[in-house]
Design a protein around this motif. Sequence first.
Motif, PDB file in Angstrom:
ATOM      1  N   VAL A  31       0.855  -1.175   0.000  1.00 47.50           N
ATOM      2  CA  VAL A  31       0.000   0.000   0.000  1.00 47.50           C
ATOM      3  C   VAL A  31       0.895   1.231   0.000  1.00 47.50           C
ATOM      4  O   VAL A  31       1.556   1.531   0.991  1.00 47.50           O
ATOM      5  CB  VAL A  31      -0.929   0.006   1.237  1.00 47.50           C
ATOM      6  CG1 VAL A  31      -1.811   1.235   1.238  1.00 47.50           C
ATOM      7  CG2 VAL A  31      -1.764  -1.266   1.276  1.00 47.50           C
ATOM      8  N   LYS A  32       0.937   1.910  -1.143  1.00 46.99           N
ATOM      9  CA  LYS A  32       1.800   3.082  -1.283  1.00 46.99           C
ATOM     10  C   LYS A  32       0.969   4.271  -1.743  1.00 46.99           C
ATOM     11  O   LYS A  32       0.132   4.147  -2.627  1.00 46.99           O
ATOM     12  CB  LYS A  32       2.913   2.810  -2.296  1.00 46.99           C
ATOM     13  CG  LYS A  32       3.834   1.687  -1.859  1.00 46.99           C
ATOM     14  CD  LYS A  32       4.881   1.398  -2.910  1.00 46.99           C
ATOM     15  CE  LYS A  32       5.712   0.191  -2.478  1.00 46.99           C
ATOM     16  NZ  LYS A  32       6.673  -0.173  -3.512  1.00 46.99           N
ATOM     17  N   TYR A  33       1.229   5.408  -1.116  1.00 50.45           N
ATOM     18  CA  TYR A  33       0.489   6.626  -1.426  1.00 50.45           C
ATOM     19  C   TYR A  33       1.445   7.740  -1.821  1.00 50.45           C
ATOM     20  O   TYR A  33       2.497   7.904  -1.209  1.00 50.45           O
ATOM     21  CB  TYR A  33      -0.301   7.117  -0.205  1.00 50.45           C
ATOM     22  CG  TYR A  33      -1.274   6.128   0.358  1.00 50.45           C
ATOM     23  CD1 TYR A  33      -2.415   5.759  -0.350  1.00 50.45           C
ATOM     24  CD2 TYR A  33      -1.072   5.574   1.616  1.00 50.45           C
ATOM     25  CE1 TYR A  33      -3.318   4.855   0.173  1.00 50.45           C
ATOM     26  CE2 TYR A  33      -1.969   4.682   2.153  1.00 50.45           C
ATOM     27  CZ  TYR A  33      -3.095   4.318   1.436  1.00 50.45           C
ATOM     28  OH  TYR A  33      -3.991   3.430   1.961  1.00 50.45           O
ATOM     29  N   HIS A  34       1.028   8.506  -2.807  1.00 49.26           N
ATOM     30  CA  HIS A  34       1.721   9.752  -3.150  1.00 49.26           C
ATOM     31  C   HIS A  34       0.818  10.872  -2.648  1.00 49.26           C
ATOM     32  O   HIS A  34      -0.301  11.042  -3.133  1.00 49.26           O
ATOM     33  CB  HIS A  34       1.915   9.861  -4.665  1.00 49.26           C
ATOM     34  CG  HIS A  34       2.468  11.184  -5.086  1.00 49.26           C
ATOM     35  ND1 HIS A  34       2.229  11.691  -6.345  1.00 49.26           N
ATOM     36  CD2 HIS A  34       3.225  12.105  -4.452  1.00 49.26           C
ATOM     37  CE1 HIS A  34       2.824  12.870  -6.458  1.00 49.26           C
ATOM     38  NE2 HIS A  34       3.432  13.141  -5.314  1.00 49.26           N
ATOM     39  N   GLN A  79      -6.256   8.907   7.303  1.00 50.45           N
ATOM     40  CA  GLN A  79      -5.601   8.793   8.602  1.00 50.45           C
ATOM     41  C   GLN A  79      -4.095   9.018   8.481  1.00 50.45           C
ATOM     42  O   GLN A  79      -3.476   9.634   9.352  1.00 50.45           O
ATOM     43  CB  GLN A  79      -5.874   7.421   9.215  1.00 50.45           C
ATOM     44  CG  GLN A  79      -7.330   7.205   9.589  1.00 50.45           C
ATOM     45  CD  GLN A  79      -7.602   5.761   9.965  1.00 50.45           C
ATOM     46  OE1 GLN A  79      -7.216   4.846   9.242  1.00 50.45           O
ATOM     47  NE2 GLN A  79      -8.268   5.567  11.087  1.00 50.45           N
ATOM     48  N   VAL A  80      -3.519   8.523   7.409  1.00 55.06           N
ATOM     49  CA  VAL A  80      -2.081   8.688   7.189  1.00 55.06           C
ATOM     50  C   VAL A  80      -1.747  10.170   7.017  1.00 55.06           C
ATOM     51  O   VAL A  80      -0.865  10.712   7.704  1.00 55.06           O
ATOM     52  CB  VAL A  80      -1.609   7.869   5.965  1.00 55.06           C
ATOM     53  CG1 VAL A  80      -0.145   8.137   5.654  1.00 55.06           C
ATOM     54  CG2 VAL A  80      -1.851   6.370   6.194  1.00 55.06           C
ATOM     55  N   ILE A  81      -2.462  10.862   6.132  1.00 52.78           N
ATOM     56  CA  ILE A  81      -2.169  12.275   5.897  1.00 52.78           C
ATOM     57  C   ILE A  81      -2.472  13.103   7.141  1.00 52.78           C
ATOM     58  O   ILE A  81      -1.763  14.057   7.465  1.00 52.78           O
ATOM     59  CB  ILE A  81      -2.896  12.825   4.640  1.00 52.78           C
ATOM     60  CG1 ILE A  81      -2.378  14.203   4.253  1.00 52.78           C
ATOM     61  CG2 ILE A  81      -4.397  12.871   4.852  1.00 52.78           C
ATOM     62  CD1 ILE A  81      -0.952  14.234   3.796  1.00 52.78           C
ATOM     63  N   HIS A  82      -3.513  12.728   7.878  1.00 55.38           N
ATOM     64  CA  HIS A  82      -3.849  13.442   9.114  1.00 55.38           C
ATOM     65  C   HIS A  82      -2.699  13.374  10.117  1.00 55.38           C
ATOM     66  O   HIS A  82      -2.364  14.370  10.760  1.00 55.38           O
ATOM     67  CB  HIS A  82      -5.125  12.874   9.727  1.00 55.38           C
ATOM     68  CG  HIS A  82      -5.491  13.507  11.024  1.00 55.38           C
ATOM     69  ND1 HIS A  82      -6.082  14.743  11.111  1.00 55.38           N
ATOM     70  CD2 HIS A  82      -5.322  13.079  12.293  1.00 55.38           C
ATOM     71  CE1 HIS A  82      -6.264  15.051  12.380  1.00 55.38           C
ATOM     72  NE2 HIS A  82      -5.819  14.059  13.124  1.00 55.38           N
ATOM     73  N   PHE A  85      -3.769  16.102  -2.029  1.00 55.86           N
ATOM     74  CA  PHE A  85      -3.878  15.182  -3.161  1.00 55.86           C
ATOM     75  C   PHE A  85      -3.333  13.840  -2.700  1.00 55.86           C
ATOM     76  O   PHE A  85      -2.334  13.782  -1.977  1.00 55.86           O
ATOM     77  CB  PHE A  85      -3.031  15.699  -4.328  1.00 55.86           C
ATOM     78  CG  PHE A  85      -2.805  14.680  -5.402  1.00 55.86           C
ATOM     79  CD1 PHE A  85      -3.739  14.480  -6.406  1.00 55.86           C
ATOM     80  CD2 PHE A  85      -1.655  13.897  -5.401  1.00 55.86           C
ATOM     81  CE1 PHE A  85      -3.528  13.528  -7.399  1.00 55.86           C
ATOM     82  CE2 PHE A  85      -1.440  12.946  -6.385  1.00 55.86           C
ATOM     83  CZ  PHE A  85      -2.378  12.761  -7.380  1.00 55.86           C
ATOM     84  N   VAL A  86      -3.985  12.765  -3.123  1.00 55.47           N
ATOM     85  CA  VAL A  86      -3.453  11.430  -2.856  1.00 55.47           C
ATOM     86  C   VAL A  86      -3.705  10.548  -4.070  1.00 55.47           C
ATOM     87  O   VAL A  86      -4.739  10.642  -4.726  1.00 55.47           O
ATOM     88  CB  VAL A  86      -4.068  10.776  -1.590  1.00 55.47           C
ATOM     89  CG1 VAL A  86      -5.567  10.575  -1.720  1.00 55.47           C
ATOM     90  CG2 VAL A  86      -3.361   9.468  -1.253  1.00 55.47           C
TER      91      VAL A  86
END
Length: 132
Positions: A18-21, A80-83, A112-113
Amino acid sequence: MSVNKEPYRRGRHAVHAVKYHFVWCSKRRASVLKGKVGNRLEEVLRGVAEEHDWGINSLAIRPDHVHLFVQADTRHAPYQVIHRFKGTSARVLRDEFDRLHRLPSLWTRSYFVSTTGKVSEQVVEQYIEDQS
């Protein structure tokens, strides 16, 4: 330093990649993320990643925005990650740098994600179709 180039991570109940930009901006696109503030921001973001066992694959801090490519886990939704990243960094930076109090908040509410993976959508669709 949290760098994770392994394609898959293993948890007790899941194997995942699980990878996010993420991209987010300072309030009013103010050019405040440079010099000591930018350096401290990098330390804080890496600390958040380490605390949650997330791997930062890539990080670019520009004067008015941040690019973060992070490998998270299946327990946390993207919001939750960005928060965690935005909330912790805003609190720490505003506590340490008085000049950041000139802004009503450090970050805009927006971000943006995008997700990434090892295979394209077409490969996944073909794989599922081949299962019938």
